[in-house]
Design a protein around this motif. Structure first.
Motif, PDB file in Angstrom:
ATOM      1  N   GLY A 152      23.922  -9.309 -29.474  1.00  0.00           N
ATOM      2  CA  GLY A 152      24.174  -9.555 -28.060  1.00  0.00           C
ATOM      3  C   GLY A 152      23.868  -8.354 -27.169  1.00  0.00           C
ATOM      4  N   GLY A 153      23.210  -7.343 -27.734  1.00  0.00           N
ATOM      5  CA  GLY A 153      23.028  -6.084 -27.017  1.00  0.00           C
ATOM      6  C   GLY A 153      22.042  -6.101 -25.857  1.00  0.00           C
ATOM      7  N   SER A 154      21.285  -7.181 -25.699  1.00  0.00           N
ATOM      8  CA  SER A 154      20.319  -7.205 -24.590  1.00  0.00           C
ATOM      9  C   SER A 154      21.002  -7.135 -23.229  1.00  0.00           C
ATOM     10  N   ASP A 155      22.204  -7.692 -23.134  1.00  0.00           N
ATOM     11  CA  ASP A 155      22.960  -7.590 -21.874  1.00  0.00           C
ATOM     12  C   ASP A 155      23.147  -6.115 -21.511  1.00  0.00           C
ATOM     13  N   THR A 156      23.475  -5.323 -22.529  1.00  0.00           N
ATOM     14  CA  THR A 156      23.710  -3.899 -22.286  1.00  0.00           C
ATOM     15  C   THR A 156      22.420  -3.198 -21.889  1.00  0.00           C
ATOM     16  N   GLY A 208      37.337 -12.815 -26.552  1.00  0.00           N
ATOM     17  CA  GLY A 208      36.631 -13.958 -27.118  1.00  0.00           C
ATOM     18  C   GLY A 208      35.628 -14.643 -26.207  1.00  0.00           C
ATOM     19  N   ALA A 209      35.654 -14.381 -24.883  1.00  0.00           N
ATOM     20  CA  ALA A 209      34.662 -15.030 -24.012  1.00  0.00           C
ATOM     21  C   ALA A 209      33.305 -14.441 -24.386  1.00  0.00           C
ATOM     22  N   LYS A 210      32.399 -15.285 -24.873  1.00  0.00           N
ATOM     23  CA  LYS A 210      31.168 -14.742 -25.468  1.00  0.00           C
ATOM     24  C   LYS A 210      30.045 -14.567 -24.451  1.00  0.00           C
ATOM     25  N   ILE A 211      30.289 -14.939 -23.219  1.00  0.00           N
ATOM     26  CA  ILE A 211      29.177 -15.014 -22.286  1.00  0.00           C
ATOM     27  C   ILE A 211      28.547 -13.651 -21.988  1.00  0.00           C
ATOM     28  N   LEU A 212      29.347 -12.596 -21.936  1.00  0.00           N
ATOM     29  CA  LEU A 212      28.783 -11.260 -21.721  1.00  0.00           C
ATOM     30  C   LEU A 212      29.243 -10.329 -22.833  1.00  0.00           C
ATOM     31  N   HIS A 213      28.353  -9.452 -23.211  1.00  0.00           N
ATOM     32  CA  HIS A 213      28.644  -8.432 -24.202  1.00  0.00           C
ATOM     33  C   HIS A 213      29.654  -7.446 -23.606  1.00  0.00           C
ATOM     34  N   LEU A 214      30.667  -7.114 -24.379  1.00  0.00           N
ATOM     35  CA  LEU A 214      31.721  -6.220 -23.884  1.00  0.00           C
ATOM     36  C   LEU A 214      31.156  -4.899 -23.350  1.00  0.00           C
ATOM     37  N   ARG A 215      30.244  -4.331 -24.113  1.00  0.00           N
ATOM     38  CA  ARG A 215      29.724  -3.017 -23.713  1.00  0.00           C
ATOM     39  C   ARG A 215      28.930  -3.086 -22.419  1.00  0.00           C
ATOM     40  N   CYS A 216      28.305  -4.218 -22.169  1.00  0.00           N
ATOM     41  CA  CYS A 216      27.546  -4.336 -20.926  1.00  0.00           C
ATOM     42  C   CYS A 216      28.499  -4.316 -19.734  1.00  0.00           C
TER      43      CYS A 216
END
Ligand code: ASP
Ligand code: MG
Length: 432
Positions: A152-156, A208-216
């Motif tokens: 999911g790192g592309s958001d970041t 748990g909300a998967k829509i955005l990566h936490l690190r982003c």
């Protein structure tokens, strides 16, 4: 007009038709006068397929090679997208993470961005081209090897580039219209949230909300970079993730009132990826809890909630329970088993049929009775609470996994978060 960074997830670029559709949207943004930088994920389920492939030839692929393999997924989509844009008469140039100046540490599979030096992107923009950047990857400052930022790192990548380029906004395109008050797959009348603060979004993502990566989201908060989460399948305005002050001002304007108060509860998040371990019969003495948690820390395990019961007067023994990612369950059990003689506990209990349900809202800071209302709604729905943890703006409970849906719905109804019209549409994706 300024720079707009747009990130398209795997389901938005799943096949040639989707890529052509996305290319249209990018060209339209460019024609509206913006400088456009695009970050892409791998097409559809490519990343999962590449991982499956690696596992077929090696049970434990070396991190360096796995990263080299996985970054190929984003290379495919960036090049194909650049071609599709070129076909519409605009110049587009694709760049790997390394070429785009995404510099990371050398932790393969979970590298952290330490610097972004996007000179080649700036040069491309200056020459009127659209820059397409492969998401989720970078290059290690020390080893010069190719790294990935974690699933999911592309958001970041997108937020980091937006910050480095001082973009106006980082748009994250996905297969739903925005961020909802709960997962629309569970709560059919979930409502789209127009604006949410970084802090609330962090709690939603961490729970748990998967829509955005936490690190982003962390990155965006640190750099005050507004994120606009929206659908690549429609033109609707999505959800803005912004500074808390901006949320309050907007809500006041929208409701035509001048109370500068925040919504009490913004949303309900749930997480099915946790497990619970109980160390039963631990002597209630100084240092024993520390020894248990140290063993987990040494095994690089992030624990979430911890509860230690009062020891029974007769035995002076207590139980310590904690939750952790299911994926780390086996490692944790092995690490704790090694401590049995040293700590002298009775036994270990492992339970992975649990889940976490959280209510999140900045307004709960100043509203009494929120916990009572949440717990009452769970009780009325027949949901038993196994563990509880809170932050200033979140209340989480661990419940049985098969009661998660009931618990989410109960809380959503109790706090009146729903809408009368069903608005959530899930456009694509396999949910894999
Ligand atoms: N393709 C990568 C993944 O599936 C990165 C991303 O999509 O953000 O995890
Ligand atoms: Mg994603």
């Amino acid at each position: 007009m300024g720079i707009v960074v747009q990130k398209y997830g795997g389901s938005s670029v799943a096949d040639a038709t989707s890529i052509k559709r996305v290319a249209q949207r990018i060209v339209a943004t460019k024609k509206a006068g913006h400088d456009v930088v695009v970050v892409v994920s791998a097409m559809g389920d490519t990343t999962d397929e590449l991982i499956d492939l690696a596992n077929q030839v090696s049970p434990l692929p070396p991190g360096r090679e796995l990263d080299m393999l996985l970054t190929a997924g984003e290379r495919i989509s960036m090049a194909v997208l650049a071609m599709a844009i070129g076909n519409l008469g605009q110049e587009a140039r694709s760049f790997t993470g390394s070429q785009a100046g995404v510099i990371t540490d050398s932790e393969h599979g979970r590298a952290k961005i330490i610097d972004v030096t996007p000179s080649r992107i700036e040069a491309a923009l200056a020459e009127g081209a659209i820059a397409i950047v492969a998401g989720f990857q970078g290059v290690s400052q020390t080893t010069k090897d190719i790294t990935t930022l974690g699933r999911g790192g592309s958001d970041t990548t997108a937020v980091a580039l937006a910050a480095a380029l001082h973009a106006e906004v980082c748009e994250i395109y996905t297969d739903v219209d925005g961020i909802f008050t709960a997962d629309p797959r569970i709560v059919p009348n979930a409502r789209q949230i127009p604006r949410i603060s970084y802090e609330e979004m962090l709690e939603m993502a961490a729970n748990g909300a998967k829509i955005l990566h936490l690190r982003c989201v962390e990155y965006a908060r640190r750099n005050d970079m507004p994120i606009h989460v929206r659908s690549s399948f429609s033109d609707k305005v999505g959800t803005w993730v912004v500074k808390a002050d901006d949320v309050v001002v907007h809500q006041a304007e929208e409701n035509g009132v001048n109370t500068m108060e925040q919504a009490i509860i913004s949303g309900v998040a749930h997480d099915r990826s946790e497990a619970k371990i109980t160390v039963v019969g631990v002597p209630d003495k100084v240092g024993f809890a520390a020894a248990i948690l140290q063993a987990l820390a040494d095994a690089q395990i992030n624990i979430d909630m911890v509860v230690q019961n009062v020891s029974a007067a007769a035995t002076a023994l207590t139980d310590i329970s904690f939750t952790l990612p299911r994926a780390d369950g086996q490692t944790a059990m092995t690490a704790l088993a090694r401590l049995k003689d040293e700590v002298g506990y009775e036994r270990l209990q492992y339970d992975d049929s649990v889940g976490k349900v959280s209510i999140v809202g900045a307004g709960m800071r100043s509203s009494p009775g929120i916990t009572a209302k949440f717990f009452r709604s769970l009780a009325d729905a027949g949901v038993n609470i196994e563990m509880i943890s809170t932050s200033e703006i979140r209340i989480s409970v661990i419940v049985m996994e098969n009661q998660i849906d009931a618990a989410v719905n109960a809380a959503h109804t109790a706090f009146d978060l729903g809408t009368d019209e069903v608005e959530a549409v899930v456009y694509g994706g396999t949910g894999r």
